[in-house]
Design an enzyme around this catalytic site. Structure first.
Site, PDB file in Angstrom:
ATOM      1  N   ALA A  79      -3.215   7.868  -4.992  1.00  0.00           N
ATOM      2  CA  ALA A  79      -2.081   7.363  -5.547  1.00  0.00           C
ATOM      3  C   ALA A  79      -2.118   6.361  -5.609  1.00  0.00           C
ATOM      4  O   ALA A  79      -2.332   5.081  -4.602  1.00  0.00           O
ATOM      5  CB  ALA A  79      -1.733   7.394  -3.521  1.00  0.00           C
ATOM      6  N   GLY A 117       0.868  -1.324  -0.039  1.00  0.00           N
ATOM      7  CA  GLY A 117       0.390  -0.167  -0.059  1.00  0.00           C
ATOM      8  C   GLY A 117       0.679   1.310  -0.175  1.00  0.00           C
ATOM      9  O   GLY A 117       2.334   0.836  -0.456  1.00  0.00           O
ATOM     10  N   ASN A 118       0.107   2.857   0.800  1.00  0.00           N
ATOM     11  CA  ASN A 118       0.899   3.749   0.330  1.00  0.00           C
ATOM     12  C   ASN A 118       0.451   4.339   1.608  1.00  0.00           C
ATOM     13  O   ASN A 118      -0.873   4.063   2.173  1.00  0.00           O
ATOM     14  CB  ASN A 118       0.963   4.400  -1.094  1.00  0.00           C
ATOM     15  CG  ASN A 118      -0.302   4.269  -1.650  1.00  0.00           C
ATOM     16  OD1 ASN A 118      -0.905   5.385  -0.754  1.00  0.00           O
ATOM     17  ND2 ASN A 118      -0.638   4.227  -2.710  1.00  0.00           N
ATOM     18  N   ARG A 119       0.762   5.933   1.648  1.00  0.00           N
ATOM     19  CA  ARG A 119       0.526   5.847   2.611  1.00  0.00           C
ATOM     20  C   ARG A 119      -0.760   7.781   2.476  1.00  0.00           C
ATOM     21  O   ARG A 119      -0.994   8.529   3.290  1.00  0.00           O
ATOM     22  CB  ARG A 119       1.730   7.336   3.346  1.00  0.00           C
ATOM     23  CG  ARG A 119       2.401   6.562   4.595  1.00  0.00           C
ATOM     24  CD  ARG A 119       3.710   6.941   4.338  1.00  0.00           C
ATOM     25  NE  ARG A 119       3.712   8.070   5.473  1.00  0.00           N
ATOM     26  CZ  ARG A 119       5.041   8.359   6.275  1.00  0.00           C
ATOM     27  NH1 ARG A 119       5.914   8.067   6.088  1.00  0.00           N
ATOM     28  NH2 ARG A 119       5.008   9.067   6.956  1.00  0.00           N
ATOM     29  N   SER A 120      -1.171   7.380   1.380  1.00  0.00           N
ATOM     30  CA  SER A 120      -2.199   8.924   1.453  1.00  0.00           C
ATOM     31  C   SER A 120      -3.734   8.279   2.223  1.00  0.00           C
ATOM     32  O   SER A 120      -3.710   6.612   2.607  1.00  0.00           O
ATOM     33  CB  SER A 120      -2.703   7.883  -1.098  1.00  0.00           C
ATOM     34  OG  SER A 120      -4.168   9.046  -0.290  1.00  0.00           O
TER      35      SER A 120
END
Ligand code: CTP
Ligand code: CA
Length: 226
Positions: A100, A33-36
């Site tokens: 994102a 995943g990512n931090r959005s």
């Protein structure tokens, strides 16, 4: 400070927004995943609805409440987000790609939990490129007005302008991330870029940035049609 043009422009206008991260599953219990947080896209959806727009919000996995009177479609992976955008873009006048989107997905996701083997001291994951959703929309003959985001930690305007041209977008929102700005933050600082214009917004809340962004789109669209 909001342009008086923006209210009539958005009244009854159909707006599609993607927001949040995408999660790419390795197995039933793990993902990339990512931090959005999704806050910027959700703020745009909320403000546009208040200006009278009919808003469809395609949301990756986030923990945010659905804004009032916004049609929300939940997705998880980039492929699912792509399918949802493909199904909806043509019914909308404007597409804002605030998500994102993961650039890569697992070449294969395992149906069962991946077990480490005795003595195993590493793991190599094979990834494959995800479709570029916003570039795909911008390449359609019946495309809406297409707005991208560029979250960058350095050379923000330069990279953003390159993305504006490479993806053939109508507009891009350059977003400095890191320190006290951007991901996982309430405050944000966007610079709005189109082929003709550049507007530096003062640092403010994501709701205020959203209002300014929607007003800028209204100005662009109104001047194109005038
Ligand atoms: N985007 C997209 N589909 C992808 C990747 C990005 O639609 N597979 C969109 C994002 O929603 C954003 C814009 O493209 O509006 C720019 O995303 P960004 O990650 O900054 O650009 P990339 O082209 O992925 O380049 P990089 O991550 O290498 O900087
Ligand atoms: Ca990317």
């Amino acid at each position: 400070q909001i342009s008086p043009i923006s209210q009539p422009y958005w009244q009854g206008q159909r707006l599609l927004i993607s927001a949040g991260p995408t999660f790419e599953d390795l197995d039933p219990v793990r993902f990339l995943g990512n931090r959005s947080s999704g806050k910027m896209g959700f703020a745009i959806a909320e403000q546009a609805q208040k200006m009278g727009a009919k808003v469809t919000l395609i949301a990756g996995p986030v923990t945010l409440a659905t804004p009032f009177n916004v049609h929300r479609i939940d997705v998880r992976s980039a492929q699912q987000m792509f399918a949802a955008v493909q199904a909806h873009y043509a019914q909308n006048a404007v597409f804002i790609s605030a998500a994102a989107v993961a650039d890569f997905a697992l070449a294969q996701s395992s149906q069962h939990k991946i077990k480490k083997q005795p003595g195993q001291d590493g793991l190599t994951l094979q990834l494959v490129k995800n479709p570029d959703i916003v570039a795909w929309v911008a390449a359609q003959s019946d495309k809406p007005f297409v707005v991208g985001f560029a979250a960058e930690t350095q050379n923000v305007l330069e990279y953003a302008r390159a993305k504006l041209h490479a993806k053939k977008l109508d507009m891009i929102c350059a977003n400095q991330v890191g320190e006290n700005l951007g991901f996982e933050r309430e405050q944000n600082q966007l610079t709005l870029l189109s082929a003709q214009h550049e507007k530096i917004l003062p640092t403010s809340t994501k709701s205020e940035q959203a209002q300014q962004l929607l007003a800028f789109i209204a100005e662009q669209q109104t001047s194109i049609k005038a």
